[in-house]
Design a protein around this motif. Sequence first.
Motif, PDB file in Angstrom:
ATOM      1  N   ILE A   3       0.838  -1.207   0.000  1.00 16.32           N
ATOM      2  CA  ILE A   3       0.000   0.000   0.000  1.00 16.32           C
ATOM      3  C   ILE A   3       0.870   1.253   0.000  1.00 16.32           C
ATOM      4  CG2 ILE A   3      -1.555   1.391   1.436  1.00 16.32           C
ATOM      5  CD1 ILE A   3      -2.785  -1.273   2.381  1.00 16.32           C
ATOM      6  N   LEU A   4       1.861   1.267   0.871  1.00 18.21           N
ATOM      7  CA  LEU A   4       2.705   2.455   0.997  1.00 18.21           C
ATOM      8  C   LEU A   4       3.543   2.679  -0.251  1.00 18.21           C
ATOM      9  CD1 LEU A   4       3.808   2.138   4.725  1.00 18.21           C
ATOM     10  CD2 LEU A   4       2.045   3.617   3.766  1.00 18.21           C
ATOM     11  N   ARG A   5       4.085   1.585  -0.809  1.00 14.41           N
ATOM     12  CA  ARG A   5       4.896   1.751  -2.025  1.00 14.41           C
ATOM     13  C   ARG A   5       4.050   2.293  -3.181  1.00 14.41           C
ATOM     14  NH1 ARG A   5       9.732  -1.580  -4.813  1.00 14.41           N
ATOM     15  NH2 ARG A   5       9.673  -0.433  -6.775  1.00 14.41           N
ATOM     16  N   SER A   6       2.885   1.707  -3.390  1.00 16.31           N
ATOM     17  CA  SER A   6       2.046   2.180  -4.489  1.00 16.31           C
ATOM     18  C   SER A   6       1.603   3.614  -4.253  1.00 16.31           C
ATOM     19  CB  SER A   6       0.833   1.268  -4.678  1.00 16.31           C
ATOM     20  OG  SER A   6      -0.005   1.289  -3.536  1.00 16.31           O
ATOM     21  N   GLY A   7       1.367   3.969  -2.989  1.00 17.86           N
ATOM     22  CA  GLY A   7       0.983   5.343  -2.681  1.00 17.86           C
ATOM     23  C   GLY A   7       2.086   6.338  -2.983  1.00 17.86           C
ATOM     24  N   VAL A   8       3.334   5.938  -2.718  1.00 17.52           N
ATOM     25  CA  VAL A   8       4.469   6.804  -3.061  1.00 17.52           C
ATOM     26  C   VAL A   8       4.519   7.026  -4.571  1.00 17.52           C
ATOM     27  CG1 VAL A   8       6.993   6.965  -3.126  1.00 17.52           C
ATOM     28  CG2 VAL A   8       5.853   6.195  -1.036  1.00 17.52           C
ATOM     29  N   GLU A   9       4.397   5.937  -5.331  1.00 19.49           N
ATOM     30  CA  GLU A   9       4.479   6.040  -6.788  1.00 19.49           C
ATOM     31  C   GLU A   9       3.329   6.873  -7.359  1.00 19.49           C
ATOM     32  OE1 GLU A   9       4.776   2.085  -8.284  1.00 19.49           O
ATOM     33  OE2 GLU A   9       6.833   1.812  -7.585  1.00 19.49           O
ATOM     34  N   GLU A  10       2.133   6.679  -6.843  1.00 16.98           N
ATOM     35  CA  GLU A  10       0.979   7.444  -7.321  1.00 16.98           C
ATOM     36  C   GLU A  10       1.144   8.937  -7.037  1.00 16.98           C
ATOM     37  OE1 GLU A  10      -1.960   5.430  -5.102  1.00 16.98           O
ATOM     38  OE2 GLU A  10      -1.895   3.627  -6.356  1.00 16.98           O
ATOM     39  N   THR A  11       1.667   9.254  -5.854  1.00 15.71           N
ATOM     40  CA  THR A  11       1.842  10.663  -5.499  1.00 15.71           C
ATOM     41  C   THR A  11       2.920  11.306  -6.367  1.00 15.71           C
ATOM     42  OG1 THR A  11       1.205  10.115  -3.221  1.00 15.71           O
ATOM     43  CG2 THR A  11       2.218  12.265  -3.594  1.00 15.71           C
ATOM     44  N   LEU A  12       4.007  10.585  -6.622  1.00 16.15           N
ATOM     45  CA  LEU A  12       5.032  11.104  -7.525  1.00 16.15           C
ATOM     46  C   LEU A  12       4.433  11.412  -8.892  1.00 16.15           C
ATOM     47  CD1 LEU A  12       8.184   8.874  -6.863  1.00 16.15           C
ATOM     48  CD2 LEU A  12       7.820  11.235  -6.148  1.00 16.15           C
ATOM     49  N   PHE A  13       3.590  10.517  -9.379  1.00 16.50           N
ATOM     50  CA  PHE A  13       2.946  10.717 -10.677  1.00 16.50           C
ATOM     51  C   PHE A  13       2.152  12.020 -10.679  1.00 16.50           C
ATOM     52  CE2 PHE A  13      -0.599   9.982 -13.674  1.00 16.50           C
ATOM     53  CZ  PHE A  13       0.126   9.704 -14.826  1.00 16.50           C
ATOM     54  N   GLY A  14       1.363  12.237  -9.637  1.00 18.01           N
ATOM     55  CA  GLY A  14       0.555  13.444  -9.566  1.00 18.01           C
ATOM     56  C   GLY A  14       1.367  14.721  -9.453  1.00 18.01           C
ATOM     57  N   LEU A  15       2.571  14.598  -8.929  1.00 22.50           N
ATOM     58  CA  LEU A  15       3.451  15.765  -8.787  1.00 22.50           C
ATOM     59  C   LEU A  15       4.373  15.935  -9.993  1.00 22.50           C
ATOM     60  CD1 LEU A  15       4.459  15.366  -5.027  1.00 22.50           C
ATOM     61  CD2 LEU A  15       2.839  17.023  -5.985  1.00 22.50           C
ATOM     62  N   ALA A  16       4.263  15.024 -10.968  1.00 24.81           N
ATOM     63  CA  ALA A  16       5.114  15.049 -12.169  1.00 24.81           C
ATOM     64  C   ALA A  16       6.586  14.874 -11.818  1.00 24.81           C
ATOM     65  CB  ALA A  16       4.897  16.323 -12.973  1.00 24.81           C
TER      66      ALA A  16
END
Length: 393
Positions: free
Chosen positions: A355-368
Amino acid sequence: MASTRDWFETVAEAQRRAKRRLPKGVYMALVAGAEAGTTMDDNTAAFAELGFRPRVADLPTEREVSTTVMGQDVAFPVLISPTGVQAVDPDGEVAVARASAAAGTVMGLSSFASKPVEEVAEANPKFFFQSYWVGDRDAMLARAERARAAGAKGLIVTLDWVFDSRRDWGSPFIPERLDVKAMARYAPQVAVRPGYLLRWLKHGKLPDLGVPNLVARGQDVPTFFGAYGQWMMTPPVTWDDLQWLREQWGGPFMVKGITHPDDARRAVDIGATAISVSNHGGNNLDSTPASIRLLPDVVDAVGDQIEILLDGGIRRGSDVVKALALGARAVMIGRAYLWGMAANGEKGVNNVLAILRSGVEETLFGLAKSSIHQLGPDDLVIPADFTRSSPKK
């Protein structure tokens, strides 16, 4: 992915499942904070005050989330924080070690753990050993040398504890040992959570409150409260003590529990490799602000001289990103993985880390952002009074 019987999609769901599966006293031991719980509550509430500045185009197709901590490669910037006797599951720290190894990250093992350091090392050779300052220098060194012999890659000394056990809602009963009297007292709680007892009986044992890593291998294992009593009687640690231990250890060395910039500077002075900005999950001095509020001042003081980790309040991958944007190299988690283990054993710990790893990746995506190493304060919307700092003169 929606939650199923064998999968939960948030740490909050893991906590709810843990509450349903654990006897009340065991669950309360996981969630209790010192006194009014002001610091414990702020550890999570503070993250909600931080906003993001998302981007909407030219977003990265791949995101780099790996880093290094005290010389160890980690697949993503979340480490296992050392926690004491893990009576939520029969496999305890060994299950956590297997899960963290599978996730490619470091296991922090407590000297108050219920499993011997040698067993944990077999499950995850990439581990740091943690100790409070318990006993004299010879005892501290013997404990560290046992961990070194088992393969510990680093040493953590935890300092954020003032022996405050008062809880406004009442401290949960924790027995000295599981004798007939203790089992009779716990019986009503276990009766409404029979699955908890059955999991232990399937393993042919009951929860063990001994702490095998506090003594040399082969010596009599003290009970948790026996060890706690020794800790209470130990004179307070000094910076000279810490420098001596760092020199004797000779390898990567972390001071855990830093909240004041001056203490961060002292950690640099003694040659520490890393510090953890932590208030012991709200179990140290209540009314201390959340760890994430204190992180920026520590980073300003020593961020170019030492590795800085953040421990406290991490519940989402976006929380991890906020900590990294404010200057942390990585974060450490405690309650989150314990809830996961209570919810579904080793698989539950795997679940939390995923959960935490995918959340990190998703947030990076949203921040470009294509890498965690590109993060900075400009990615956040930070309230003017967020750090609660005194005005600079």
